[in-house]
Design a protein around this motif. Structure first.
Motif, PDB file in Angstrom:
ATOM      1  N   ASP A  75       0.786  -1.251  -0.089  1.00 45.30           N
ATOM      2  CA  ASP A  75      -0.202  -0.276  -0.089  1.00 45.30           C
ATOM      3  C   ASP A  75       0.627   1.162   0.365  1.00 45.30           C
ATOM      4  O   ASP A  75       1.544   1.271   0.478  1.00 45.30           O
ATOM      5  N   GLY A  76       0.625   2.241  -0.654  1.00 48.50           N
ATOM      6  CA  GLY A  76       1.369   3.327  -1.057  1.00 48.50           C
ATOM      7  C   GLY A  76       2.620   3.064  -1.528  1.00 48.50           C
ATOM      8  O   GLY A  76       3.149   4.170  -1.370  1.00 48.50           O
ATOM      9  N   PHE A  77       3.184   2.082  -2.656  1.00 44.36           N
ATOM     10  CA  PHE A  77       3.816   1.575  -2.644  1.00 44.36           C
ATOM     11  C   PHE A  77       3.956   1.003  -4.267  1.00 44.36           C
ATOM     12  O   PHE A  77       3.962   1.984  -5.587  1.00 44.36           O
ATOM     13  N   MET A  78       3.821  -0.392  -4.700  1.00 42.86           N
ATOM     14  CA  MET A  78       3.359  -0.431  -5.549  1.00 42.86           C
ATOM     15  C   MET A  78       2.962  -2.041  -5.369  1.00 42.86           C
ATOM     16  O   MET A  78       2.793  -2.554  -4.698  1.00 42.86           O
ATOM     17  N   ARG A 108       3.017   7.437  -9.450  1.00 42.22           N
ATOM     18  CA  ARG A 108       2.236   7.033 -10.043  1.00 42.22           C
ATOM     19  C   ARG A 108       1.361   6.823 -11.170  1.00 42.22           C
ATOM     20  O   ARG A 108       1.352   7.746 -12.087  1.00 42.22           O
ATOM     21  N   GLY A 109       1.595   5.397 -11.523  1.00 36.33           N
ATOM     22  CA  GLY A 109       1.273   4.785 -12.613  1.00 36.33           C
ATOM     23  C   GLY A 109       2.396   4.251 -13.659  1.00 36.33           C
ATOM     24  O   GLY A 109       2.419   3.653 -14.738  1.00 36.33           O
ATOM     25  N   MET A 129       3.557   0.890  -9.921  1.00 36.03           N
ATOM     26  CA  MET A 129       3.476   2.113  -8.922  1.00 36.03           C
ATOM     27  C   MET A 129       2.504   2.836  -8.381  1.00 36.03           C
ATOM     28  O   MET A 129       1.583   3.335  -8.811  1.00 36.03           O
ATOM     29  N   PHE A 130       1.502   2.969  -7.365  1.00 37.29           N
ATOM     30  CA  PHE A 130       0.770   3.805  -7.069  1.00 37.29           C
ATOM     31  C   PHE A 130       0.827   4.985  -6.106  1.00 37.29           C
ATOM     32  O   PHE A 130      -0.104   5.384  -5.889  1.00 37.29           O
ATOM     33  N   ALA A 131       2.238   5.082  -6.332  1.00 32.99           N
ATOM     34  CA  ALA A 131       2.596   6.952  -5.318  1.00 32.99           C
ATOM     35  C   ALA A 131       3.622   7.169  -6.389  1.00 32.99           C
ATOM     36  O   ALA A 131       5.012   6.108  -6.625  1.00 32.99           O
ATOM     37  N   ASP A 132       4.407   8.176  -5.521  1.00 32.64           N
ATOM     38  CA  ASP A 132       5.774   8.623  -5.849  1.00 32.64           C
ATOM     39  C   ASP A 132       6.444   7.677  -5.536  1.00 32.64           C
ATOM     40  O   ASP A 132       7.217   7.553  -4.414  1.00 32.64           O
TER      41      ASP A 132
END
Length: 177
Positions: A75-78, A108-109, A129-132
């Protein structure tokens, strides 16, 4: 003056997204994942990683990714997938792909090639990636970017491994029937 600034800003935005839009419009370089959470469309980036994109296309042609689980989802990563064993230790029968590192930002993405500590060990596994994740810049190969369906990536069950892992039902190029 304000109109000039607005026009310049609009032109900058259009130029910044042009490579992604162009890739997404090219069916030969558009990967469509049907997952248990819904459709995810990825613009392949042969301009950044031609060897990785060719490798992924070869695996898609073999239907290698069909039925493979997301085995590591932080969560929050990938979200990571592409291992036929579902353990994070497996790969395809094809040779590993040498690193094609760039300065492309892992935002993200972004889709990157998973690998071991050896930079030239990427094979079939990849992550979205979920986030930076700027700390990955220049250390992992970027070979694609989600252009549609990121909300479905966000829904993938979390865990290392997830208790009830989601999977790629089918992976096809948009040019395939």
């Amino acid at each position: 003056m304000i109109r000039s600034l607005i026009a310049a800003a609009a032109a900058f935005v259009l130029l910044a997204v042009a490579p992604i839009a162009a890739s997404a419009a090219d069916p030969e370089n558009t990967l469509v994942l049907e997952t248990t959470k819904g459709r995810v469309v990825i613009a392949l980036r042969p301009d950044l990683a031609p060897k990785h994109v060719a490798h992924v296309k070869a695996l898609v042609g073999q239907k290698f990714y069909d039925g493979i689980v997301f085995h590591r989802v932080i969560d929050g990563f990938m979200a990571q997938t592409g291992d036929p064993t579902g353990t994070g230790m497996g790969g395809s029968d094809l040779p590993d792909v040498p690193a094609e590192f760039t300065d492309t930002h892992f935002g993200r993405g972004v889709v990157g090639a998973a690998r071991s500590q050896d930079p030239d060990s990427a094979n079939s596994q990849f992550f979205i990636m979920f986030a930076d994740g700027g700390f990955l810049n220049g250390q992992y190969t970027v070979w694609g970017e989600v252009t549609e369906g990121m909300e479905n990536v966000d829904k993938i069950n979390k865990g290392e491994p997830p208790a009830d892992p989601d999977k790629i039902v089918t992976a096809r190029l948009a040019s395939q029937p």
